[in-house]
Enzyme design. Structure first.
Site, PDB file in Angstrom:
ATOM      1  N   GLY A 144      48.682  86.948   3.484  1.00  9.96           N
ATOM      2  CA  GLY A 144      49.797  87.879   3.669  1.00  9.96           C
ATOM      3  C   GLY A 144      49.733  88.592   5.008  1.00  9.96           C
ATOM      4  N   GLY A 198      47.532  81.201   4.197  1.00  7.16           N
ATOM      5  CA  GLY A 198      46.433  80.854   3.304  1.00  7.16           C
ATOM      6  C   GLY A 198      46.317  79.365   3.059  1.00  7.16           C
ATOM      7  N   ARG A 203      33.437  84.469   2.692  1.00  7.01           N
ATOM      8  CA  ARG A 203      33.875  85.778   3.209  1.00  7.01           C
ATOM      9  C   ARG A 203      32.688  86.671   3.529  1.00  7.01           C
ATOM     10  NH1 ARG A 203      39.265  86.598  -0.300  1.00  7.01           N
ATOM     11  NH2 ARG A 203      40.636  85.567   1.186  1.00  7.01           N
ATOM     12  N   LYS A 237      58.575  77.563   0.876  1.00  5.54           N
ATOM     13  CA  LYS A 237      59.898  78.177   0.794  1.00  5.54           C
ATOM     14  C   LYS A 237      60.383  78.744   2.110  1.00  5.54           C
ATOM     15  CE  LYS A 237      59.489  79.906  -3.935  1.00  5.54           C
ATOM     16  NZ  LYS A 237      59.154  81.213  -4.503  1.00  5.54           N
TER      17      LYS A 237
HETATM   18  P1  ADP Z   1      50.880  79.113   3.797  1.00 10.35           P
HETATM   19  O1  ADP Z   1      50.057  79.654   2.669  1.00 10.35           O
HETATM   20  O2  ADP Z   1      50.070  78.378   4.796  1.00 10.35           O
HETATM   21  O3  ADP Z   1      51.737  80.175   4.408  1.00 10.35           O
HETATM   22  P2  ADP Z   1      52.904  78.206   1.991  1.00 10.35           P
HETATM   23  O4  ADP Z   1      52.318  79.042   0.929  1.00 10.35           O
HETATM   24  O5  ADP Z   1      54.214  78.613   2.546  1.00 10.35           O
HETATM   25  O6  ADP Z   1      51.862  78.024   3.180  1.00 10.35           O
HETATM   26  O7  ADP Z   1      53.117  76.739   1.464  1.00 10.35           O
HETATM   27  C1  ADP Z   1      52.100  75.945   0.947  1.00 10.35           C
HETATM   28  C2  ADP Z   1      52.548  75.088  -0.176  1.00 10.35           C
HETATM   29  O8  ADP Z   1      53.709  74.366   0.139  1.00 10.35           O
HETATM   30  C3  ADP Z   1      51.512  74.064  -0.509  1.00 10.35           C
HETATM   31  O9  ADP Z   1      50.982  74.360  -1.782  1.00 10.35           O
HETATM   32  C4  ADP Z   1      52.243  72.748  -0.483  1.00 10.35           C
HETATM   33  O10 ADP Z   1      51.905  71.906  -1.554  1.00 10.35           O
HETATM   34  C5  ADP Z   1      53.677  73.160  -0.590  1.00 10.35           C
HETATM   35  N1  ADP Z   1      54.574  72.134  -0.047  1.00 10.35           N
HETATM   36  C6  ADP Z   1      54.578  71.629   1.189  1.00 10.35           C
HETATM   37  N2  ADP Z   1      55.521  70.655   1.291  1.00 10.35           N
HETATM   38  C7  ADP Z   1      56.107  70.559   0.096  1.00 10.35           C
HETATM   39  C8  ADP Z   1      57.144  69.739  -0.432  1.00 10.35           C
HETATM   40  N3  ADP Z   1      57.737  68.846   0.329  1.00 10.35           N
HETATM   41  N4  ADP Z   1      57.494  69.933  -1.706  1.00 10.35           N
HETATM   42  C9  ADP Z   1      56.886  70.833  -2.477  1.00 10.35           C
HETATM   43  N5  ADP Z   1      55.906  71.641  -2.037  1.00 10.35           N
HETATM   44  C10 ADP Z   1      55.523  71.498  -0.765  1.00 10.35           C
HETATM   45 MG    MG Z   2      50.537  80.165   0.621  1.00  7.95          MG
END
Ligand code: ADP
Ligand code: MG
Length: 653
Positions: A377, A354, A38, A199
């Site tokens: 975020g 992230g 960063r 989620k």
């Molecule tokens: P970002 O930070 O890019 O927005 P998220 O925080 O929504 O992404 O999701 C990331 C997490 O989702 C990762 O830690 C990953 O391990 C988890 N993940 C992805 N696919 C699955 C799955 N099939 N079951 C459980 N966790 C999952």
């Molecule tokens: Mg995330």
């Protein structure tokens, strides 16, 4: 979203108060910076400011000290690391505001850097406290915001301060706005959005925004199973949000209604546990996830399906990993998509979130895509189509051509005027299409000044005129006489003419009409006096001056007319109008013009501000949304006029 950037402001000799994101991890024992990415990321903007002669004052938060001074969250180790990276001394004060900070700032030389202590040691930071914001603003001449990670939060150091100081973006924030804002909101088509991650509930806003914009919506990650469930497929122990199954159904229907192709995985990689080295197998959607097992990645058939769907895309936004990429056994889906994106040379490929950013970095493909957002975020909120406070607070790019007009009033003899016109000509670099430059000498100097400036990009205007062609009007000058001198503008209804020479709205209206009929561009002045302001009549007075002064002016004529607002009470009284007060009055004038004509006319009219404009305050005035330039008095009689023109030119280049 056209916002001003650090390139649009003068930095030489200025105090550049810069909000950066130095929220880096520190070693618990040694307090050393364990990951300086960063800090490195902020260097281009810092270096740019230094190279342009600024005194750089840096602010950042680190961790969550919750409004208290906690030594383990001190930015001191960051100052040391930054000094190494910049190859120059970085001064540090262990406060954000106060006497020692003011002293340190005052002691800075051009090209030097000062880092202030953690912004979150102050309670007012997260509360966006106006008092703290104001105190911070006093430390700078310009505010540069380069902290995208906090752009979704309105705090004092990134947003509050912009109420008192012009705020422009640094290079990092500029890039985020360009890609997560402009590219994603106005994409070149075909436009494909890939959504995954943990989620559905985290991503509802993103899906809802993209469903109206994308041509195809690809779903992966754990949230695919909520969709599988909605389709009636077995999901075993996979991460399903039962309460979001109906929403998933609704989203599928909505996609169909919008003509968006919603693409779900046709197979999944399943295992009994989310663990390295466990036995895995691939199941099709129809087979479903067997009981006792969970889906942890998309399968080979889905990878192929997604690759095909991406083939001719011109814009791709990706948020959320396809599987549990942190464990190698379940990383293939995410890696394949990352690889596909990195090979799409004709498309803009943008990655937000992230964990998604961490994934692409892990596969070493970070530099092979168009843009990887640095904010978690903040990038999600941007993908939801929201305007972030840290973006709204940046000054807008100018929409209309800016005018810098000098009213010399009853100053300078004809020979002095001529000499000064030459000086201006020698010092102003003309960039015609950006800034309209006008000087208004006395009548007796018009001819001489015009001789110097005729045919150049500096135009000449008169300070007044009489609405008759000729006749028994002792002491007056007609528009045809000004035409003969090729004078292009005429100031009409200046507050001094109204006050000292008793010019009425009726007479001023005749003058405006007459100048337009004779191809002179009127600079129509209005403004309220102290008594009117103090008795709360400002808007009433402005409305009357507009309605009566612009009576019977047609819309096309109105578009040519320049309006100048002068808070008469702030002239020679020691009282100053704040930038907000200037903006408020000028915004009101534009709204009134909207009602008198229509918004398209009002949007074209240039409205200037006149009231003790100086190089020190011009940037702040010009940064206001509705202000299109200045009618300058005292500062137009000196070389400061050149500086004013330069400020305007830089801001509109
Ligand atoms: P970002 O930070 O890019 O927005 P998220 O925080 O929504 O992404 O999701 C990331 C997490 O989702 C990762 O830690 C990953 O391990 C988890 N993940 C992805 N696919 C699955 C799955 N099939 N079951 C459980 N966790 C999952
Ligand atoms: Mg995330």
């Amino acid at each position: 979203m056209e916002k001003l950037t650090i390139r649009d402001v003068k930095l030489d000799g200025k105090r550049c108060l810069m909000r950066v994101d130095f929220n880096v991890p520190l070693d618990k024992q040694t307090n050393e910076v364990t990951d300086d990415n960063r800090i490195r990321g902020a260097i281009p903007t810092i270096q740019y400011a230094l190279d342009h002669g600024a005194k750089v004052i840096l602010m950042s938060h680190l961790g969550r000290p919750k409004g208290e001074r906690k030594p383990e969250f001190s930015l001191k180790p960051v100052a040391d690391r930054l000094a190494e990276l910049l190859g120059q001394e970085v001064f540090f004060v262990n406060n954000l505001i106060g006497e020692d900070v003011t002293q340190a700032v005052n002691g800075l030389q051009n090209g030097q850097v000062l880092l202030l202590e953690n912004t979150r040691f102050e309670k007012g930071e997260k509360k966006n406290d106006p008092e703290l914001s104001k105190q911070l603003a006093e430390l700078g001449d310009v505010h540069v915001n380069d902290a995208f990670g906090t752009a979704h939060r309105a705090h004092a150091s990134n947003v509050g301060v912009a109420d008192y100081l012009v705020s422009v973006s640094g290079f990092l924030l500029e890039k985020e706005i360009e890609f997560l804002g402009n590219v994603v909101e106005n994409p070149e088509k075909p436009y494909v959005a890939i959504l995954g991650g943990a989620k559905v509930s985290d991503k509802i806003g993103v899906i809802e925004n993209l469903i109206t914009k994308a041509d195809k919506l690809i779903i992966g990650g754990a949230m695919m199973f909520t969709f599988w469930k909605a389709k009636g497929y077995e999901t075993g122990n996979s991460l399903v949000e039962e309460d979001k199954v109906d929403l998933a159904k609704e989203l599928m229907e909505r996609a169909e209604k919008h003509g968006v192709e919603l693409i779900l995985p046709v197979d999944a990689l399943v295992a009994e546990k989310m663990e390295k080295g466990v036995q895995t197998k691939t199941v099709s959607a129809q087979e479903g996830v067997p009981e006792g097992m969970m889906g942890l990645d998309i399968g080979e058939a889905s990878i192929k399906l997604f690759k095909d769907a991406l083939k001719d895309a011109k814009t791709v936004i990706w948020n959320g990993p396809m599987g549990v990429f942190e464990i190698e056994d379940f990383a293939k889906g995410t890696e394949s998509i990352a690889k596909t994106l990195s090979e799409m040379k004709d498309a803009k490929t943008v990655i937000g979130g992230g964990d998604s950013a961490a994934a692409i970095a892990k596969f070493g493909l970070k530099d092979k895509v168009t843009h990887v957002s640095t904010g978690g975020g903040a990038s999600l909120e941007m993908l939801e189509g929201k305007e972030l406070p840290g973006v709204s607070s940046l000054a807008d790019k100018k929409k209309r051509q800016v005018v810098v007009a000098g009213n010399w009033k009853m100053n300078k003899t004809p020979s002095e005027s001529m000499v000064f016109a030459r000086t201006l000509l020698n010092h102003i670099t003309p960039k015609t299409d950006q800034v309209e430059i006008v000087v208004c000498p006395t009548y007796v100097a018009l001819s001489d000044v015009q001789n110097v400036l005729c045919g150049t990009t500096i135009e000449v205007g008169a300070q007044n005129m009489y609405p008759k062609v000729n006749g028994a009007f002792t002491g007056e000058i007609s528009p045809t006489m000004l035409n003969d001198l090729k004078v292009k503008y005429a100031i009409i209804g200046h507050s001094e003419r109204r006050a000292i020479f008793n010019e009425s709205n009726e007479l001023i209206n005749q003058k405006v009409r007459f100048s337009l009929e004779h191809q002179l561009i009127p600079i129509f002045c209005l403004g309220e006096v102290l008594e009117e302001r103090e008795s709360g009549k400002t808007f009433e007075v402005l409305e009357k001056q507009l309605k009566e002064g612009l009576k019977d002016i047609g819309p096309d004529e109105m578009k040519k007319t320049i309006v100048a607002y002068e808070p008469v009470w702030a002239i020679g009284t020691g009282k100053v109008a704040t930038n907000q007060q200037a903006q408020e009055a000028i915004h009101f004038i534009r709204e009134e013009l909207s009602k008198m004509y229509d918004p398209s006319v009002a949007n074209e009219v240039r409205i200037l501000y006149g009231g003790s404009i100086k190089p020190e305050n011009f940037t702040g005035i010009l940064a206001q949304k509705d202000i299109d330039g200045g009618l300058v008095g005292g500062a137009s009689l000196k070389e400061s006029f050149v500086e004013l023109v330069e400020i305007a030119q830089q801001m509109t280049k």
